[in-house]
Design an enzyme around this catalytic site. Sequence first.
Site, mmCIF file in Angstrom:
data_model
loop_
_atom_site.group_PDB
_atom_site.id
_atom_site.type_symbol
_atom_site.label_atom_id
_atom_site.label_comp_id
_atom_site.label_asym_id
_atom_site.label_seq_id
_atom_site.Cartn_x
_atom_site.Cartn_y
_atom_site.Cartn_z
ATOM 1 N N CYS A 82 0.925 -1.256 0.022
ATOM 2 C CA CYS A 82 0.033 -0.078 0.166
ATOM 3 C C CYS A 82 0.832 1.219 -0.063
ATOM 4 O O CYS A 82 2.118 1.160 -0.497
ATOM 5 C CB CYS A 82 -0.972 -0.129 1.235
ATOM 6 S SG CYS A 82 -0.035 -0.092 2.715
ATOM 7 N N GLY A 83 0.524 2.393 0.779
ATOM 8 C CA GLY A 83 1.385 3.321 0.528
ATOM 9 C C GLY A 83 2.327 3.263 1.298
ATOM 10 O O GLY A 83 3.630 4.000 1.208
#
Length: 123
Positions: A82-83
């Site tokens: 993800c981020g």
Amino acid sequence: MDHSPGFLRLVNEAKKHVQEITVAEARALLQKDPRVVLLDVREESEWAAGHAEGAQYLGKGVLERDLEKRFPDPNTEIIMYCGGGYRSALTCEAAQKMGYRRVYSLIGGYRALVAAGWPIVKG
């Protein structure tokens, strides 16, 4: 990013149950076996802004619904990012509850990939 305490509690609990790997470990897994899936679980707008070269996309919002359709074999080896490594811990935990045992959450997520000089695709 400033995360809420409730979200951090969920993530910290998930991290107790999932295997996290570094960018170097992810790179080694992918080089060793081209069948390993690098899976971006961020929002579609984040994917469009830039994603790791060679990654596939399956957003966190639909992961549980679509994971088995995309990867019917629960032995598929999947590295999720993800981020920053928080949402991927949650998606790995969900995948494990669905019977997937070879899933990994990438420590540091997309930001770690960028910092490590991973090739990035825009758009």
